[in-house]
Design a protein around this motif. Structure first.
Motif, PDB file in Angstrom:
ATOM      1  N   ALA A  89       0.834  -1.202   0.000  1.00 49.08           N
ATOM      2  CA  ALA A  89       0.000   0.000   0.000  1.00 49.08           C
ATOM      3  C   ALA A  89       0.868   1.250   0.000  1.00 49.08           C
ATOM      4  O   ALA A  89       0.578   2.225  -0.700  1.00 49.08           O
ATOM      5  CB  ALA A  89      -0.921  -0.016   1.223  1.00 49.08           C
ATOM      6  N   LYS A  90       1.958   1.219   0.756  1.00 60.17           N
ATOM      7  CA  LYS A  90       2.844   2.378   0.804  1.00 60.17           C
ATOM      8  C   LYS A  90       3.477   2.642  -0.556  1.00 60.17           C
ATOM      9  O   LYS A  90       3.658   3.804  -0.957  1.00 60.17           O
ATOM     10  CB  LYS A  90       3.932   2.165   1.860  1.00 60.17           C
ATOM     11  CG  LYS A  90       4.834   3.374   2.056  1.00 60.17           C
ATOM     12  CD  LYS A  90       5.826   3.142   3.185  1.00 60.17           C
ATOM     13  CE  LYS A  90       6.678   4.398   3.414  1.00 60.17           C
ATOM     14  NZ  LYS A  90       7.642   4.192   4.529  1.00 60.17           N
ATOM     15  N   ARG A  91       3.825   1.572  -1.267  1.00 60.50           N
ATOM     16  CA  ARG A  91       4.437   1.743  -2.598  1.00 60.50           C
ATOM     17  C   ARG A  91       3.432   2.258  -3.622  1.00 60.50           C
ATOM     18  O   ARG A  91       3.812   2.939  -4.575  1.00 60.50           O
ATOM     19  CB  ARG A  91       5.029   0.419  -3.068  1.00 60.50           C
ATOM     20  CG  ARG A  91       6.331   0.034  -2.384  1.00 60.50           C
ATOM     21  CD  ARG A  91       7.046  -1.071  -3.133  1.00 60.50           C
ATOM     22  NE  ARG A  91       6.295  -2.321  -3.129  1.00 60.50           N
ATOM     23  CZ  ARG A  91       6.465  -3.295  -2.236  1.00 60.50           C
ATOM     24  NH1 ARG A  91       7.345  -3.141  -1.261  1.00 60.50           N
ATOM     25  NH2 ARG A  91       5.754  -4.404  -2.312  1.00 60.50           N
ATOM     26  N   LYS A  92       2.165   1.926  -3.447  1.00 55.53           N
ATOM     27  CA  LYS A  92       1.168   2.254  -4.464  1.00 55.53           C
ATOM     28  C   LYS A  92       0.468   3.589  -4.247  1.00 55.53           C
ATOM     29  O   LYS A  92       0.023   4.217  -5.210  1.00 55.53           O
ATOM     30  CB  LYS A  92       0.115   1.142  -4.536  1.00 55.53           C
ATOM     31  CG  LYS A  92       0.639  -0.148  -5.143  1.00 55.53           C
ATOM     32  CD  LYS A  92      -0.502  -1.119  -5.415  1.00 55.53           C
ATOM     33  CE  LYS A  92       0.000  -2.339  -6.180  1.00 55.53           C
ATOM     34  NZ  LYS A  92      -1.097  -3.232  -6.594  1.00 55.53           N
ATOM     35  N   LEU A  93       0.340   4.015  -3.004  1.00 56.24           N
ATOM     36  CA  LEU A  93      -0.490   5.178  -2.709  1.00 56.24           C
ATOM     37  C   LEU A  93       0.312   6.468  -2.683  1.00 56.24           C
ATOM     38  O   LEU A  93       1.484   6.472  -2.274  1.00 56.24           O
ATOM     39  CB  LEU A  93      -1.175   5.007  -1.350  1.00 56.24           C
ATOM     40  CG  LEU A  93      -2.218   3.905  -1.235  1.00 56.24           C
ATOM     41  CD1 LEU A  93      -2.704   3.793   0.208  1.00 56.24           C
ATOM     42  CD2 LEU A  93      -3.384   4.144  -2.181  1.00 56.24           C
ATOM     43  N   PRO A  94      -0.289   7.589  -3.077  1.00 57.85           N
ATOM     44  CA  PRO A  94       0.348   8.887  -2.831  1.00 57.85           C
ATOM     45  C   PRO A  94       0.627   9.053  -1.342  1.00 57.85           C
ATOM     46  O   PRO A  94      -0.108   8.527  -0.492  1.00 57.85           O
ATOM     47  CB  PRO A  94      -0.710   9.891  -3.313  1.00 57.85           C
ATOM     48  CG  PRO A  94      -1.546   9.127  -4.284  1.00 57.85           C
ATOM     49  CD  PRO A  94      -1.572   7.709  -3.782  1.00 57.85           C
ATOM     50  N   GLY A  95       1.690   9.787  -1.028  1.00 61.18           N
ATOM     51  CA  GLY A  95       2.112   9.906   0.365  1.00 61.18           C
ATOM     52  C   GLY A  95       1.025  10.402   1.286  1.00 61.18           C
ATOM     53  O   GLY A  95       0.875   9.913   2.412  1.00 61.18           O
ATOM     54  N   SER A  96       0.238  11.391   0.837  1.00 60.87           N
ATOM     55  CA  SER A  96      -0.797  11.945   1.707  1.00 60.87           C
ATOM     56  C   SER A  96      -1.903  10.931   1.975  1.00 60.87           C
ATOM     57  O   SER A  96      -2.459  10.881   3.076  1.00 60.87           O
ATOM     58  CB  SER A  96      -1.379  13.206   1.088  1.00 60.87           C
ATOM     59  OG  SER A  96      -1.925  12.939  -0.189  1.00 60.87           O
TER      60      SER A  96
END
Length: 403
Positions: free
Chosen positions: A17-24
């Motif tokens: 999820a961290k790799r796929k999602l925008p940081g915010s």
């Protein structure tokens, strides 16, 4: 070679999820309030509990099913209601389909991005969540709409205060998605082209409105419009809780209890169930982990109403520990949202399968044939682990220390 879309742990779902999602967007899924002490303790406390496995006498077949508020479920795990699931274009509908495919109950937030009718069509075993927000007339209208859609129980969330500051910064959530907003967020979003592509294929932009709070004949408010209404509504009393329960007229779960005295007041108000919850660490920071508080609450009222637990569940073994300490079932939030971000509906199914596998292994290793046989004797409980807030005379529990 493409990465295997299946993952083996909730921790891996979080990494993907961290790799796929925008940081915010990812930041909104992981951060707790203030210093984050409560969110850390929610997970760390489970690791302090040990198992006491048996070596002989295991059962070839194990029954993991139960009921929650009279609704049968294949697993003592309930999808906790979470608002505006913009991590995936299908959002709550994808989660509902996953819950239905695995036979578990879903809670739908009144702050959801998809209407209750659409979600209930995908998963009829639906509980609708309500905040004490707006006028009584508005709340009655929302309950009537959920009932008409087929919701089988009401979840009233009271474990969310106005404490929102985060030491690492709160994620920026726009009021609406217009051209100016998209340009402002471009540096955050463009490095995650896969997330953009999923939305492009769906033909829709992330929806930041909350259709389940739409008044008859009106437009759906934005998330911040709904949040503003909630902040401006005077907090409820126990008489208000009783009024909500009477207006709903069916199974009623009060979410947010941490104290024994509050649990007893909830029983007096006529609730059918309660959830021991600190809003996943997003309420008052330094509130103890819910698994530490569960035994005292379950001991006090568990023979009168159903007691659930919310907070920190990341493994099937965590589910087993909660059941052993008196929970009927657990609610999960971040775990399934990470699965949704990692692989949509299939990712949520993946998370539920991970929890099922871990729970089944625990029930097997502890020598039981059913989740209903789990007891504190199956655990290694460190001295002083159980805490009691708000009085009570629970054996083995100690009052929480004064900070």
């Amino acid at each position: 070679m493409p990465r295997n879309p299946w993952f083996e742990t909730v921790a891996e779902a979080r990494r993907r999820a961290k790799r796929k999602l925008p940081g915010s967007v990812y930041g909104a899924l992981v951060a707790g309030s203030e210093r984050g002490r409560t969110i850390d303790d929610n997970t760390a406390a489970f690791a302090e509990l040990g198992f006491a496995p048996r070596v002989v006498g295991h059962h070839a077949q194990r029954d993991l099913s139960t009921t929650v508020l009279g609704v049968p479920t294949a697993l003592p795990v309930v999808i906790s209601p979470t608002g505006v699931q913009a991590v995936d274009p299908d959002g709550e509908v994808a989660v509902a389909r996953a819950a239905a495919s695995r036979g578990v109950v879903m809670g739908l937030s009144s702050f959801a991005s998809r209407p209750v009718e659409e979600v209930a069509e995908a998963q009829p075993d639906l509980f609708f969540q309500l905040y004490w927000s707006g006028t009584r007339e508005a709340m009655v209208q929302r309950m009537d709409r959920a009932r008409a859609a087929g919701a089988k129980a009401l979840i009233v969330t009271l474990d969310w205060s106005f404490s929102h500051g985060r030491d690492w910064g709160s994620p920026a959530i726009p009021e609406k998605l217009d051209l100016r907003t998209m340009l402002r967020f471009a540096p955050d979003v463009l490095p995650r082209p896969g997330w953009l592509w999923r939305y492009a294929r769906s033909g829709r932009l992330p929806d930041l409105t909350v259709p389940n709070l739409r008044a008859p004949g009106g437009e759906a408010p934005t998330f911040f419009g709904a949040y503003g209404e909630w902040m401006q509504t005077p907090p409820p009393t126990w008489d208000d809780v009783k009024w909500l329960r009477e207006e709903w007229g069916g199974p009623f779960l009060l979410k947010g209890v941490t104290r024994v005295d509050d649990a007893r007041r909830a029983v007096d108000a006529g609730v059918s169930a309660l959830s021991v919850s600190n809003h996943g660490g997003n309420n008052l920071d330094t509130t103890p982990a819910t698994i530490r508080l569960l035994p005292s609450v379950a001991e006090a009222v568990g023979d009168q109403i159903e007691v659930l637990l919310d907070g920190g569940v990341r493994r099937g073994g965590d589910v087993a520990k909660a059941l052993a300490l008196g929970a009927r079932a657990v609610l999960i939030g971040r775990a399934y949202l990470w699965g949704l971000a990692a692989n949509g509906q299939t990712g949520v199914e993946n998370v539920l399968d991970i929890l099922r596998g871990g729970l089944d292994s625990a029930v097997l290793g502890l020598g039981h044939s059913s989740v209903h046989e789990l007891t504190p004797e199956d655990l290694v409980i460190p001295p002083g682990f159980p805490l009691t807030l708000g009085g009570g005379d629970v054996p083995g529990a100690r009052p929480a220390p004064v900070a």
